[in-house]
Scaffold this motif. Structure first.
Motif, PDB file in Angstrom:
ATOM      1  N   GLN A  13       0.961  -1.169  -0.058  1.00  0.00           N
ATOM      2  CA  GLN A  13      -0.175  -0.148  -0.124  1.00  0.00           C
ATOM      3  C   GLN A  13       0.942   1.192   0.091  1.00  0.00           C
ATOM      4  O   GLN A  13       0.404   2.227   0.474  1.00  0.00           O
ATOM      5  CB  GLN A  13      -0.888  -0.023   1.294  1.00  0.00           C
ATOM      6  CG  GLN A  13      -1.850  -1.443   1.348  1.00  0.00           C
ATOM      7  CD  GLN A  13      -2.751  -1.471   0.149  1.00  0.00           C
ATOM      8  OE1 GLN A  13      -3.330  -0.384  -0.309  1.00  0.00           O
ATOM      9  NE2 GLN A  13      -2.852  -2.645  -0.395  1.00  0.00           N
ATOM     10  N   GLY A  70      -0.650   4.595  -1.754  1.00  0.00           N
ATOM     11  CA  GLY A  70      -1.683   5.077  -0.861  1.00  0.00           C
ATOM     12  C   GLY A  70      -1.093   5.567   0.470  1.00  0.00           C
ATOM     13  O   GLY A  70      -1.656   6.683   0.831  1.00  0.00           O
ATOM     14  N   TYR A  95      -5.246   5.875  -9.505  1.00  0.00           N
ATOM     15  CA  TYR A  95      -5.367   5.713  -8.003  1.00  0.00           C
ATOM     16  C   TYR A  95      -6.213   6.919  -7.349  1.00  0.00           C
ATOM     17  O   TYR A  95      -7.127   6.589  -6.696  1.00  0.00           O
ATOM     18  CB  TYR A  95      -3.984   5.787  -7.259  1.00  0.00           C
ATOM     19  CG  TYR A  95      -3.966   5.775  -5.803  1.00  0.00           C
ATOM     20  CD1 TYR A  95      -4.282   4.412  -5.338  1.00  0.00           C
ATOM     21  CD2 TYR A  95      -4.196   6.697  -4.952  1.00  0.00           C
ATOM     22  CE1 TYR A  95      -4.542   4.401  -3.884  1.00  0.00           C
ATOM     23  CE2 TYR A  95      -4.525   6.896  -3.592  1.00  0.00           C
ATOM     24  CZ  TYR A  95      -4.593   5.442  -3.193  1.00  0.00           C
ATOM     25  OH  TYR A  95      -4.823   5.564  -1.779  1.00  0.00           O
ATOM     26  N   LEU A  96      -6.078   8.000  -7.849  1.00  0.00           N
ATOM     27  CA  LEU A  96      -6.797   9.346  -7.403  1.00  0.00           C
ATOM     28  C   LEU A  96      -8.343   9.070  -7.740  1.00  0.00           C
ATOM     29  O   LEU A  96      -9.367   9.397  -6.764  1.00  0.00           O
ATOM     30  CB  LEU A  96      -6.300  10.586  -7.686  1.00  0.00           C
ATOM     31  CG  LEU A  96      -4.987  10.910  -6.962  1.00  0.00           C
ATOM     32  CD1 LEU A  96      -4.449  12.137  -7.765  1.00  0.00           C
ATOM     33  CD2 LEU A  96      -4.875  11.185  -5.695  1.00  0.00           C
ATOM     34  N   ARG A 140      -9.720   6.182  -5.767  1.00  0.00           N
ATOM     35  CA  ARG A 140      -9.811   6.335  -4.261  1.00  0.00           C
ATOM     36  C   ARG A 140     -10.994   6.551  -3.639  1.00  0.00           C
ATOM     37  O   ARG A 140     -11.852   7.316  -4.179  1.00  0.00           O
ATOM     38  CB  ARG A 140      -8.566   7.528  -3.619  1.00  0.00           C
ATOM     39  CG  ARG A 140      -8.655   7.489  -2.244  1.00  0.00           C
ATOM     40  CD  ARG A 140      -7.540   8.758  -1.908  1.00  0.00           C
ATOM     41  NE  ARG A 140      -7.340   9.099  -0.559  1.00  0.00           N
ATOM     42  CZ  ARG A 140      -8.354   9.949   0.000  1.00  0.00           C
ATOM     43  NH1 ARG A 140      -9.262  10.380  -0.538  1.00  0.00           N
ATOM     44  NH2 ARG A 140      -8.066  10.134   1.237  1.00  0.00           N
ATOM     45  N   GLU A 166      -1.830   9.535   1.106  1.00  0.00           N
ATOM     46  CA  GLU A 166      -2.287  10.127   2.475  1.00  0.00           C
ATOM     47  C   GLU A 166      -1.370  11.233   3.230  1.00  0.00           C
ATOM     48  O   GLU A 166      -1.821  12.226   3.748  1.00  0.00           O
ATOM     49  CB  GLU A 166      -2.657   8.822   3.365  1.00  0.00           C
ATOM     50  CG  GLU A 166      -3.851   7.903   2.945  1.00  0.00           C
ATOM     51  CD  GLU A 166      -5.078   8.886   2.658  1.00  0.00           C
ATOM     52  OE1 GLU A 166      -5.434   9.796   3.724  1.00  0.00           O
ATOM     53  OE2 GLU A 166      -5.624   8.649   1.555  1.00  0.00           O
TER      54      GLU A 166
END
Length: 258
Positions: free
Chosen positions: A164, A167, A191-192, A195, A171
């Motif tokens: 991860q 991610g 990914y964005l 999410r 974060e």
């Protein structure tokens, strides 16, 4: 008895001709870097995974796809537990075998919170920020040197590891624990958008030059030269007949897009 003899004759002919034996399996591995390579059980496992499955499948070779963290993936291929590393640049594993033709080019860009005004403009511009990176990744010779120099200084470089890692770094930036992270543009956009909840980061300059990425083959396995030659021929063939363009389009991308 006749069928038995014919079966052995077929096996001997395959061995002599270099054709794949029945049940031949090639293992490819990497960390999840979608859309280049996605979750192993996903209906769309990734561009490089599908490309390998199609090219080697035409030769009667089954492709087994495994996901582990990046440092482990490099080690597994280097030690011959897997046949090829997915999405590697030459700096990631210089001792691996790389085909002449790269299936894709990777553009790596810096991402910050929206509303900030920092922008990457060479190594000197990194002095005022904390940069979040992924353990074992190669970001090019210049950035690799910077990361190595400050890897024990969290005010300059923060390293994430494991499945991860992307991610975790996103974060950190969203929560203000790091000022910027560095990632492939295809990977970050996907990914964005996926999410939960979706997030927005600001692109703040890119590393230059863009870097070719490959399916990089195990240096210790005798089969690697043959697999590399088959993959090289397949990539060239798919570029010429348009199949690579169709594959990219199935992931919402265009040939040559970064």
């Amino acid at each position: 008895m006749r069928k038995f003899r014919n079966g052995w004759a077929a096996l001997l002919l395959m061995a002599a001709s270099g054709a794949p034996a029945w049940g031949e399996t090639l293992i490819i591995t990497g960390d999840v870097w979608c859309p280049i390579n996605c979750a192993a059980k996903a209906s769309k496992p990734g561009i490089f995974v599908e490309l390998a499955q199609q090219i080697f499948g035409e030769e009667g070779i089954r492709v087994e796809y495994q996901t582990v963290n990046w440092a482990r993936a490099i080690l597994d291929v280097r030690q011959g537990r897997a046949n090829a590393l997915i999405g590697a640049g030459r700096d990631d594993a210089p001792d691996f075998l790389f085909s002449a033709t790269a299936p894709a080019i990777s553009r790596m860009c810096f991402y910050t919170q929206p509303g900030t005004d920092w922008r990457y403009d060479g190594l000197a511009s990194l002095a005022t920020i904390s940069l979040a990176v992924i353990n074992g990744y190669s970001y090019g010779e210049e950035l690799n040197g910077y990361i190595h120099a400050y890897e024990h200084d969290n005010t300059r470089v923060q390293t994430a590891a494991g499945d991860q890692a992307l991610g975790i770094n996103v974060e950190k930036v969203l929560r203000g624990r790091a000022n910027a992270t560095l990632e492939n543009t295809w990977v970050m956009a996907r990914y964005l958008s996926r999410r939960a909840p979706p997030a927005v980061l600001r692109r703040a300059g890119c590393r230059t030059p863009d870097v070719p990425i490959y399916l990089a083959f195990a240096p210790k396995l005798a089969s690697s030269q043959r697999y590399m030659a088959l993959f090289e021929a397949g990539v060239q063939r798919y570029r010429e007949n348009g199949r690579l363009r169709v594959l990219l389009a199935s992931y919402g991308l265009r040939d040559g897009e970064l």
